[in-house]
Design an enzyme around this catalytic site. Structure first.
Site, PDB file in Angstrom:
ATOM      1  N   LYS A   7       0.833  -1.215   0.000  1.00 59.46           N
ATOM      2  CA  LYS A   7       0.000   0.000   0.000  1.00 59.46           C
ATOM      3  C   LYS A   7       0.859   1.253   0.000  1.00 59.46           C
ATOM      4  CE  LYS A   7       0.846   1.222   4.519  1.00 59.46           C
ATOM      5  NZ  LYS A   7       1.615   2.423   4.901  1.00 59.46           N
ATOM      6  N   PRO A  97       8.734  -4.159  -0.528  1.00 61.02           N
ATOM      7  CA  PRO A  97       9.944  -3.804   0.209  1.00 61.02           C
ATOM      8  C   PRO A  97       9.793  -4.016   1.723  1.00 61.02           C
ATOM      9  CG  PRO A  97       9.391  -2.087  -1.365  1.00 61.02           C
ATOM     10  CD  PRO A  97       8.252  -3.074  -1.384  1.00 61.02           C
ATOM     11  N   ALA A  99      10.208  -3.350   5.613  1.00 63.98           N
ATOM     12  CA  ALA A  99      10.260  -2.135   6.452  1.00 63.98           C
ATOM     13  C   ALA A  99      10.317  -0.883   5.586  1.00 63.98           C
ATOM     14  CB  ALA A  99      11.470  -2.179   7.405  1.00 63.98           C
ATOM     15  N   GLY A 100       9.465  -0.866   4.556  1.00 65.40           N
ATOM     16  CA  GLY A 100       9.506   0.224   3.574  1.00 65.40           C
ATOM     17  C   GLY A 100       8.352   1.199   3.654  1.00 65.40           C
ATOM     18  N   GLY A 101       7.456   1.033   4.633  1.00 64.14           N
ATOM     19  CA  GLY A 101       6.291   1.920   4.712  1.00 64.14           C
ATOM     20  C   GLY A 101       5.197   1.496   3.752  1.00 64.14           C
ATOM     21  N   ALA A 103       3.550  -1.653   4.159  1.00 64.05           N
ATOM     22  CA  ALA A 103       2.784  -2.710   4.837  1.00 64.05           C
ATOM     23  C   ALA A 103       3.156  -4.115   4.362  1.00 64.05           C
ATOM     24  CB  ALA A 103       1.273  -2.472   4.693  1.00 64.05           C
ATOM     25  N   GLY A 104       4.432  -4.352   4.142  1.00 64.56           N
ATOM     26  CA  GLY A 104       4.889  -5.674   3.687  1.00 64.56           C
ATOM     27  C   GLY A 104       4.677  -6.748   4.746  1.00 64.56           C
ATOM     28  N   GLY A 105       5.006  -6.459   5.980  1.00 63.38           N
ATOM     29  CA  GLY A 105       4.807  -7.429   7.068  1.00 63.38           C
ATOM     30  C   GLY A 105       3.321  -7.681   7.291  1.00 63.38           C
ATOM     31  N   ALA A 107       1.037  -7.442   5.064  1.00 62.94           N
ATOM     32  CA  ALA A 107       0.547  -8.224   3.919  1.00 62.94           C
ATOM     33  C   ALA A 107       0.714  -9.712   4.205  1.00 62.94           C
ATOM     34  CB  ALA A 107       1.308  -7.832   2.657  1.00 62.94           C
ATOM     35  N   ASP A 139      -2.144  -2.042  10.104  1.00 60.45           N
ATOM     36  CA  ASP A 139      -2.338  -2.031   8.647  1.00 60.45           C
ATOM     37  C   ASP A 139      -2.902  -3.347   8.107  1.00 60.45           C
ATOM     38  OD1 ASP A 139      -1.302   0.510   8.535  1.00 60.45           O
ATOM     39  OD2 ASP A 139       0.708  -0.123   7.924  1.00 60.45           O
TER      40      ASP A 139
HETATM   41  O1  C5P Z   1       0.120  -1.489  14.746  1.00 58.13           O
HETATM   42  P1  C5P Z   1       1.543  -1.772  14.458  1.00 58.13           P
HETATM   43  O2  C5P Z   1       2.070  -2.924  15.255  1.00 58.13           O
HETATM   44  O3  C5P Z   1       1.824  -1.916  12.999  1.00 58.13           O
HETATM   45  O4  C5P Z   1       2.352  -0.500  14.929  1.00 58.13           O
HETATM   46  C1  C5P Z   1       3.745  -0.499  15.085  1.00 58.13           C
HETATM   47  C2  C5P Z   1       4.154   0.688  15.932  1.00 58.13           C
HETATM   48  O5  C5P Z   1       3.941   1.900  15.215  1.00 58.13           O
HETATM   49  C3  C5P Z   1       3.372   0.851  17.221  1.00 58.13           C
HETATM   50  O6  C5P Z   1       3.944   0.110  18.272  1.00 58.13           O
HETATM   51  C4  C5P Z   1       3.479   2.352  17.476  1.00 58.13           C
HETATM   52  O7  C5P Z   1       4.740   2.675  18.034  1.00 58.13           O
HETATM   53  C5  C5P Z   1       3.470   2.929  16.067  1.00 58.13           C
HETATM   54  N1  C5P Z   1       2.118   3.350  15.637  1.00 58.13           N
HETATM   55  C6  C5P Z   1       1.540   4.487  16.206  1.00 58.13           C
HETATM   56  N2  C5P Z   1       0.301   4.874  15.806  1.00 58.13           N
HETATM   57  C7  C5P Z   1      -0.379   4.205  14.845  1.00 58.13           C
HETATM   58  C8  C5P Z   1       0.186   3.046  14.240  1.00 58.13           C
HETATM   59  C9  C5P Z   1       1.446   2.657  14.675  1.00 58.13           C
HETATM   60  O8  C5P Z   1       2.144   5.124  17.070  1.00 58.13           O
HETATM   61  N3  C5P Z   1      -1.580   4.631  14.453  1.00 58.13           N
END
Ligand code: C5P
Length: 301
Positions: A7, A97, A99-101, A103-105, A107, A139
């Site tokens: 995404k 990618p 850890a690329g922003g 949402a690979g993990g 997915a 995500d």
């Molecule tokens: O939800 P997820 O595990 O993907 O989030 C990873 C980290 O990103 C969270 O532990 C938090 O530090 C940060 N995060 C946040 N606010 C969000 C989504 C993620 O602070 N809305």
């Protein structure tokens, strides 16, 4: 096998840090045509709850295949909730990618949830699968849903967005990723002492999407995490400048980065941008994608 898209966030509006450490956000996700393929098979029906993960990828990745992998966490959550049994093998063919922003993990977690629903004939609705997904990561529900959607809360509460048109994206990826929590922390640090408003969506952006106006969409792209990503990885500014100099309709850091997404007018424009970015020497790798595409989909059984 389940195919799951990555995404980009067309807008990411970030509110103040909540008591639970997360941030309320208002975001518009768009699923792009870069996919991870997740294949889940039963290895031994008599051994319960053993998940064996393997990952293949064109690029070397340092993704752990242990209990910390989101695919593993998703499998464990599904096994517990639906009292499943049997050991499984999870094979991930990775194109999104790391850890690329993008949402690979997430997915991969989404792929496991949808695959297990099929494998065990659970008959879950998309909503039910997204509910499990929300317990794994913010995500994951969108990785299941796909298309273009508004995300609120942590990003896990979704409503489909009214959109028309197909968009051409050029993605400048980096070989080393960025940590999402580190980027949120940097965002908080940069905004210390400022009054932070409730996250909100841009009307200009929603209007551009509902009229398929790519030029207006390019102008309206906006990400509150971009300053933080550029602060931690200053080279991203240079990449954004190069893409805009070469005529991108808009450029934005995707999610918490470091992928930079450029919107092109059409396929030909996208190809020109790919050539320009590749020859600029400031970009690790360049991918082309169209969007929106459907979310996690069973391809074969
Ligand atoms: O939800 P997820 O595990 O993907 O989030 C990873 C980290 O990103 C969270 O532990 C938090 O530090 C940060 N995060 C946040 N606010 C969000 C989504 C993620 O602070 N809305």
């Amino acid at each position: 096998m389940v195919r799951v898209p990555g995404k980009v966030n067309l807008q990411l509006s970030v509110g103040p840090k909540r008591a639970d450490g997360y941030h309320d956000i208002a975001t518009i996700f768009q699923a792009v045509s870069i996919y991870d393929d997740v294949r889940v098979t039963i290895k031994d029906p008599d051994i319960s709850g053993a998940f064996d993960i393997s990952i293949s990828s064109e690029h070397p990745t340092a993704i752990p295949t242990d209990k910390s992998n989101l695919a593993y966490i998703a499998a464990a959550a599904m096994y517990e909730k639906f009292e499943l049994s049997g050991s499984i093998e999870i094979k991930i063919d990775k194109k999104i990618p790391v850890a690329g922003g993008m949402a690979g993990g997430s997915a991969d977690a989404a792929g496991v949830i949808v695959a297990l629903d099929t494998l065990f004939s659970l008959g879950l609705s998309r909503d039910e699968m997204q509910e499990v997904g929300a317990t794994i990561g913010s995500d994951v529900p969108f990785s299941i849903a796909g298309g273009t959607a508004v995300g609120t809360g942590r990003g896990e509460r979704l409503t489909p967005a009214l959109t028309r048109g197909q968009y051409s994206w050029v993605l400048a990826t980096s070989s080393s990723g960025l940590s999402t929590p580190a980027i949120y922390n940097e965002c908080d640090r940069l905004r210390e002492g400022m009054s932070i408003s409730t996250p909100h969506l841009s009307e200009a952006l929603m209007q551009a999407l509902s009229t398929a106006d790519a030029k207006a969409l390019g102008k309206a792209l906006q990400n509150d995490l971009q300053a933080a990503a550029c602060s931690i990885r200053p080279a991203l500014r240079l990449i954004l400048d190069v893409g805009m100099d070469y005529g991108a309709l808009g450029g934005i850091v995707s999610g918490s980065g470091p992928t930079v997404a450029f919107l092109a007018g059409d396929e030909e424009h996208a190809l020109d941008l790919v050539v320009a970015l590749t020859s600029s020497g400031v970009v690790g790798n360049v991918l082309r994608a169209s969007a929106p595409v459907v979310g996690a989909t069973v391809i074969d059984r």
